[in-house]
Design a protein around this motif. Sequence first.
Motif, short mmCIF file in Angstrom:
data_model
loop_
_atom_site.label_atom_id
_atom_site.label_comp_id
_atom_site.label_asym_id
_atom_site.label_seq_id
_atom_site.Cartn_x
_atom_site.Cartn_y
_atom_site.Cartn_z
N SER A 1 0.83 -1.21 0.00
CA SER A 1 0.00 0.00 0.00
C SER A 1 0.86 1.25 0.00
O SER A 1 0.52 2.26 -0.63
CB SER A 1 -0.92 -0.01 1.23
OG SER A 1 -1.77 -1.13 1.20
N SER A 2 1.98 1.19 0.71
CA SER A 2 2.86 2.35 0.79
C SER A 2 3.51 2.67 -0.55
O SER A 2 3.50 3.81 -1.01
CB SER A 2 3.93 2.11 1.86
OG SER A 2 4.82 3.20 1.92
N VAL A 3 4.07 1.65 -1.20
CA VAL A 3 4.78 1.90 -2.45
C VAL A 3 3.82 2.14 -3.62
O VAL A 3 4.20 2.72 -4.64
CB VAL A 3 5.73 0.74 -2.79
CG1 VAL A 3 6.75 0.56 -1.71
CG2 VAL A 3 4.97 -0.55 -3.02
N ALA A 4 2.56 1.69 -3.48
CA ALA A 4 1.59 1.87 -4.57
C ALA A 4 0.69 3.08 -4.35
O ALA A 4 -0.33 3.21 -5.02
CB ALA A 4 0.74 0.61 -4.70
N ALA A 5 1.07 3.95 -3.43
CA ALA A 5 0.20 5.08 -3.10
C ALA A 5 -0.02 6.01 -4.29
O ALA A 5 -1.07 6.62 -4.43
CB ALA A 5 0.80 5.87 -1.94
N GLN A 6 0.99 6.12 -5.17
CA GLN A 6 0.87 7.03 -6.31
C GLN A 6 0.05 6.43 -7.45
O GLN A 6 -0.37 7.13 -8.35
CB GLN A 6 2.26 7.41 -6.82
CG GLN A 6 3.09 8.18 -5.79
CD GLN A 6 4.47 8.52 -6.31
OE1 GLN A 6 4.88 8.02 -7.36
NE2 GLN A 6 5.16 9.37 -5.58
N ALA A 7 -0.13 5.13 -7.45
CA ALA A 7 -0.92 4.47 -8.49
C ALA A 7 -1.69 3.32 -7.84
O ALA A 7 -1.15 2.24 -7.66
CB ALA A 7 -0.02 3.93 -9.60
N PRO A 8 -2.94 3.55 -7.44
CA PRO A 8 -3.69 2.56 -6.66
C PRO A 8 -3.76 1.20 -7.35
O PRO A 8 -3.92 1.09 -8.56
CB PRO A 8 -5.09 3.20 -6.55
CG PRO A 8 -4.86 4.66 -6.74
CD PRO A 8 -3.71 4.77 -7.69
N VAL A 9 -3.61 0.16 -6.52
CA VAL A 9 -3.70 -1.20 -7.00
C VAL A 9 -5.16 -1.51 -7.35
O VAL A 9 -6.07 -1.14 -6.60
CB VAL A 9 -3.21 -2.19 -5.92
CG1 VAL A 9 -3.30 -3.63 -6.40
CG2 VAL A 9 -1.78 -1.85 -5.53
N PRO A 10 -5.42 -2.16 -8.50
CA PRO A 10 -6.81 -2.56 -8.81
C PRO A 10 -7.42 -3.33 -7.64
O PRO A 10 -6.75 -4.13 -6.99
CB PRO A 10 -6.65 -3.46 -10.05
CG PRO A 10 -5.40 -2.97 -10.70
CD PRO A 10 -4.50 -2.55 -9.58
N ARG A 11 -8.70 -3.06 -7.39
CA ARG A 11 -9.33 -3.57 -6.17
C ARG A 11 -9.24 -5.09 -6.06
O ARG A 11 -8.92 -5.62 -5.00
CB ARG A 11 -10.79 -3.11 -6.12
CG ARG A 11 -11.51 -3.47 -4.84
CD ARG A 11 -12.85 -2.75 -4.76
NE ARG A 11 -13.70 -3.08 -5.87
CZ ARG A 11 -14.49 -4.16 -5.91
NH1 ARG A 11 -14.48 -5.01 -4.90
NH2 ARG A 11 -15.25 -4.40 -6.94
N ARG A 12 -9.53 -5.80 -7.14
CA ARG A 12 -9.51 -7.25 -7.05
C ARG A 12 -8.09 -7.78 -6.83
O ARG A 12 -7.88 -8.73 -6.07
CB ARG A 12 -10.10 -7.87 -8.32
CG ARG A 12 -10.26 -9.38 -8.18
CD ARG A 12 -11.03 -9.97 -9.33
NE ARG A 12 -11.30 -11.39 -9.10
CZ ARG A 12 -11.92 -12.17 -9.97
NH1 ARG A 12 -12.36 -11.68 -11.12
NH2 ARG A 12 -12.13 -13.44 -9.69
N LEU A 13 -7.11 -7.16 -7.48
CA LEU A 13 -5.73 -7.57 -7.27
C LEU A 13 -5.32 -7.32 -5.82
O LEU A 13 -4.62 -8.14 -5.21
CB LEU A 13 -4.81 -6.80 -8.23
CG LEU A 13 -3.31 -7.07 -8.09
CD1 LEU A 13 -3.02 -8.55 -8.26
CD2 LEU A 13 -2.53 -6.24 -9.11
N MET A 14 -5.77 -6.20 -5.25
CA MET A 14 -5.42 -5.90 -3.86
C MET A 14 -6.05 -6.92 -2.92
O MET A 14 -5.42 -7.34 -1.94
CB MET A 14 -5.90 -4.50 -3.48
CG MET A 14 -5.28 -3.97 -2.20
SD MET A 14 -3.49 -3.78 -2.37
CE MET A 14 -3.01 -3.67 -0.64
N HIS A 15 -7.26 -7.37 -3.21
CA HIS A 15 -7.90 -8.39 -2.38
C HIS A 15 -7.13 -9.71 -2.45
O HIS A 15 -6.98 -10.41 -1.44
CB HIS A 15 -9.35 -8.61 -2.84
CG HIS A 15 -10.25 -7.46 -2.49
ND1 HIS A 15 -11.45 -7.25 -3.12
CD2 HIS A 15 -10.11 -6.46 -1.59
CE1 HIS A 15 -12.02 -6.17 -2.62
NE2 HIS A 15 -11.23 -5.67 -1.69
N ILE A 16 -6.65 -10.05 -3.65
CA ILE A 16 -5.85 -11.27 -3.79
C ILE A 16 -4.56 -11.14 -2.99
O ILE A 16 -4.15 -12.07 -2.27
CB ILE A 16 -5.55 -11.55 -5.27
CG1 ILE A 16 -6.84 -11.94 -6.01
CG2 ILE A 16 -4.51 -12.65 -5.42
CD1 ILE A 16 -6.68 -12.09 -7.50
#
Length: 553
Positions: free
Chosen positions: A129-144
Motif C-alpha cells: 500500500s505504501s509503495v503503490a500510493a501514487q498508483a492505486p492497485v486494482p481492487r480485485r488484485l489488492m484483495h488477492i
Amino acid sequence: MESVTVVLALLLSVLVSGALGRLVPLPLPLIQIAIGVALALGPLPSTALDPEIFFLVFLPPLLFLDGWRIPKRDLFRNGRTVLALALGLVALTVLGIGMLIHAMIPGIPLAVAFALAAVLSPTDPIAVSSVAAQAPVPRRLMHILEGEALLNDATGLVCLRFAIAAALTGTFSLSEAATTFVWLALGGLGIGAATTFLLMGAQDLLRRRTGEDPGLQILFSLLTPFGAYLAAEHVHASGILAAVAAGIAMTYVEIQGRSLGTTRVRRTAVWDTVALAANGSIFVLLGEQLPEVLGHAVKQADVQGAGWLVAWVLAITAGLMAIRFAWVWVSLYFVLVKAHRRGERREGLTWRLVAATTLAGVKGAITLAGILTLPLTLKDGTPFPARDLAILLAMGVILTSLLLASTVLPPLLRGLRLPADSSHDAEEDSARAAARHDAVTAIEALQHRLVEEQEDASVAVEAGARAMDRYEGLEAPTAVSREGGGRARQLAVTEKRLRLAGIEAERQALYRLRRSRAIDDVVLRQLVREVDLVEARLLAWNPAGRDLPTPRS
C-alpha cells in the motif's frame, strides 16, 4: 530504564517518520529504516532483542487485525488463487530458494537456508500500500494480495518453525512433520476462533449485567490476539494461525451488532494506532539492528568486503521474483479462464499484470519479525549457525524489494485492469435504500406510540417530521428556538429520541444484510461508520436550546 527509553525512542521515530512520509516522496518503510540506522549510530542505548518476546509483542496484533479487516467474501471468492499463492508458492519458495541459498553460501547449513527461505516467502500488504500510493492497485488484485499475505504469513512462519527445529536437532522426519503440521494448523485455527468467541461472549455477558464501558470493550479486543496466541502455543499448536483465526472470527462477532457506535469509533481509532505503532516500530528496529548485524555478518561470510553480500542479496531477490513470476502467471491464467467461462469480459493475461503482481509481493514486517526469532544458541549452548548472516540477507531482500516496488510498480499499475467484481456501488446503493426503509419504519412506529403517550400530540408529529429529514433529503431547521419554554425542549428531546431510533434501525439493517451476504465487509464498515459518526454527534448534542445536527441525505 533503558528499555523504557528504547520504547519511547521507537514511538517517537514512528511519529517523525509519519511526518516525513508526507514530505518526502519515498515509501514509509524506507524512511523508518533510515531513522533506525540513525538511532543505531546515535547516543541512545540499544538492546539485544529477545526473539520470543519480539514474536509475542508484534505478530499477534498485526495478524489478528489482518484477519479481522480483510473482506471475507472477496477472500472466499478468490480462494483458489489465494491458496495457490499462500500455500503452493510458499512451499515452492522454501524448497527452491532454500536450495539456492545453500548452494551459493555453503557456510549456511541447509536447515538454516530453509529457515531463511521460509521467512522470505510471506508478503507485506502494508508495504504494498505504501509503495503503490501514487498508483492505486486494482481492487480485485489488492484483495488477492491481502488474502495471500494473510495466509502466507501463517504458512511461511510455520515452515520456519520446522526449519528451526531441524537446525536445533539435526534431524527431519517427513511423516512427523506432516502430523505436526496438521495439529499446528487445526489446533491453531480452532483455538484462535474459540478464544474470540469465548472472550466476546464474556464481554457480552458483562455488558448485559453492568452496561457498556467502551474502555473495557476495547481492552477485550486488544487482549484477544495475545490470549489466542498464548493458548495455542501452550498446547504446541500454531499461535500464528490462532491469531489469524481469532481475527477472522472477530468479524462474525462484530456483525451481530451488539456494541455501541461510540465504542466502535473509539476501537477503530485505537486499533489504527496500534497497527501504525507496531508496523513502524518493526521497520525502525530493522534499521537499528542493521549496522551491528552487518559487522557480524561480514565476519561469518568469510569474504573480503561487502561485494559478495550484495551479490547474494541480488541473487536471492532475483530467485524470489522468478519463482513468483512463474507461479503468478499460472495462477492468474486460471482466474481469467474461470472469469471467461462465467461470461465476464475477459482481460488479457499480459506481462504487465503478472509483473505487477510479482513486484507487489514486497517483503516487510513479517519477514523481519520471523528472522529475528532465530534462536541465539543451539541446544548445546553454541551460537546458532550463520544467524547474523541470515538476518542481514533477509534485511537486504526487504530493502531491495521495497526499492524495486517503489520505482517500478507505480508505472506498471497505471491503467492495469482485472476482471471486474460485482459493483460495490450497486451494493452500497441497495444497502442505503434498505437501511433508509427500516429507519423510516422505526421512526414512524415510535412516533405513533409517542402520539398516544404525550399530551401534546403535535410535538411528536413535528419531531417525527424533523427526524425524517435525514432520510427524505430535506433541509431541516438548524436550530430549535430558545423561546417557547417547555414545548421547545420537549420537541428537541423527542426529535433526538426519534433520530436515534432511526439510526439504530439503519445499523441493524446493515448488519442483517451482511449476515445474509447481500453486502461485503467493505460496504458494511463504510456505512456503519457513517451511521456511528452521526449517532456520536447526536449523543453529544444537548437538546435544551442547542442547534440540531445537520441532516444527511
